[in-house]
Design an enzyme around this catalytic site. Structure first.
Site, mmCIF file in Angstrom:
data_model
loop_
_atom_site.group_PDB
_atom_site.id
_atom_site.type_symbol
_atom_site.label_atom_id
_atom_site.label_comp_id
_atom_site.label_asym_id
_atom_site.label_seq_id
_atom_site.Cartn_x
_atom_site.Cartn_y
_atom_site.Cartn_z
ATOM 1 C CB THR A 114 -0.903 0.084 1.070
ATOM 2 O OG1 THR A 114 -1.646 -1.391 1.021
ATOM 3 C CG2 THR A 114 -1.713 1.243 1.240
ATOM 4 C CD GLU A 138 5.731 0.695 11.341
ATOM 5 O OE1 GLU A 138 6.306 -0.417 10.882
ATOM 6 O OE2 GLU A 138 4.916 0.561 12.214
ATOM 7 C CB CYS A 172 4.979 -3.575 12.547
ATOM 8 S SG CYS A 172 4.969 -2.248 13.761
#
Length: 386
Positions: A114, A138, A172
């Site tokens: 994305t 990020e 993440c």
């Protein structure tokens, strides 16, 4: 502290130099993830704190929690029109903001794919912008725990369980790959399996549950595909978990996989689920496999080394200096705190702007430097001409 900086004025009686901190010309867009409600509120409020209007697109799977944050902002006194809550289809939102000449910047947390799409769309519309948009991203990681034979076993076991499986590995920063000396692995494996036997998988409304369902059907199918791949691979052995059930919710057991190939795709690609892959390496070849670990994944977000021996600790810290924006020594690779471990990574992990630290906020201002002369200029000739 940021806005206290002012340029030098060596001749204060004749010249006054100053810096004016302005919001950016145009609007910021915040595109936020499902997995940290606080990040939803943060990515839109950071630009607003520095004088910008922001459009906030929440994740489709975190709409209610993010809307609750938005309502809290309004109740706390935030004027209308500063932060604008805009639930939308992702591609539609991205297309609209990147085609606007008034786009000042994008504050993004989400997938690599994305973020690359947004970046390409900005590039395609570059000729139409009033100013070059700023891009903050990020994008996740393939985070590691690298274990030296001098490491504390309990710290390794507990830290890895916590990092790999908290919140279903949907962080993440979650540990997704572990490198461990062959001599240590049997003991560490036994203790990890003992903990996994005690972990409950169930409803998040039950506070005795350590991890619950993954976020949606797409995540479930992706994670299951890696587990199925591991079950069919001659290089991989599922030693714990491996069961997936979407009959009522999207439940994936915390899964540990042992690999004989440190460069298998399961050691390279982000899974974003409760799956940990372990490679046991020959004890005395730790630097060889540390160097290999630095080249295995395209990400560089978080990582940890566990070592008590000073020389090994120093060597490993040096080896991993370019592959983790947030690095941990004898601690798990998750759990950064605002102001204590400002967060962000390099490579495909993002632009490493270090959210939670002082320099992050400078991305949301446009500085104007002002020189005021208090004595008029009286000659056109250059000093060197005299």
């Amino acid at each position: 502290d940021i806005t206290s900086y002012q340029p030098l004025s060596p001749e204060i009686d004749t010249v006054q130099n100053s810096a004016v901190y302005r919001g950016c010309e145009g609007f910021w867009a915040a595109i936020t993830p499902f997995n940290f409600t606080a990040i939803g509120g943060h990515l839109c409020s950071a630009p607003a704190l520095m004088g910008n209007v922001c459009l906030w697109k929440p994740s489709d799977t975190a709409m209610l929690s993010n809307y609750t944050v938005y309502k809290i902002y309004r109740e706390a006194g935030l004027p209308p029109g500063i932060i604008n809550f805009v639930p939308a289809d992702g591609p539609v939102f991205g297309d609209v903001i990147t085609k606007s000449p008034n786009l000042a910047g994008v504050n993004f947390t989400g997938s690599v794919r994305t973020f690359k799409t947004i970046w390409k769309s900005v590039a395609q519309n570059l000729d139409s912008y009033i100013s070059y948009p700023k891009l903050i991203g990020e994008c996740g990681g393939k985070n590691f725990h690298f274990i030296h034979k001098s490491a504390d076993v309990t710290s390794v076991v507990v830290g890895t369980i916590r990092s790999a499986f908290e919140y279903g590995g949907q962080k993440c920063s979650a540990c997704s790959r572990m490198y461990i000396p062959q001599s240590m692995w049997p003991e560490v494996k036994r203790k990890m399996l003992d903990i996994l036997s005690q972990i409950k998988l169930g409803s998040a409304l039950d506070n005795t549950v350590f991890l619950s369902a993954v976020i949606d059907d797409k995540a479930f199918k992706r994670i299951k595909s890696y587990i199925d791949y591991a079950k069919d691979s001659p290089n991989l052995t599922v030693i714990a978990g491996g069961q997936c059930d979407d009959s009522q919710g999207y439940f994936v057991e915390p899964t540990i996989i042992e690999t004989s190939d440190p460069q298998d795709k399961i050691m390279q690609e982000e899974i974003f689920g409760p799956v940990l892959t372990v490679f046991p390496y020959p004890d005395d070849e730790y630097m060889k496999y540390a160097q290999l670990a630095t080249k295995t994944s395209p990400f560089a977000l978080t990582g940890a080394v566990f070592a008590k021996e000073p020389k090994a600790r120093e060597e490993l810290v040096d080896a991993f200096q370019d592959v983790a924006g947030n690095f941990y020594i004898n601690d798990k690779s998750t759990g950064s705190v605002v102001g204590q471990q400002p967060f962000g990574g390099d490579r495909l992990s993002g632009t490493n702007d270090k959210a939670g630290g002082p320099y992050y906020l400078t991305r949301f201002v446009s500085m104007q430097c002002v020189k005021e002369s208090k004595v008029p200029l009286e000659t056109w000739m250059l000093p060197s001409m005299k």
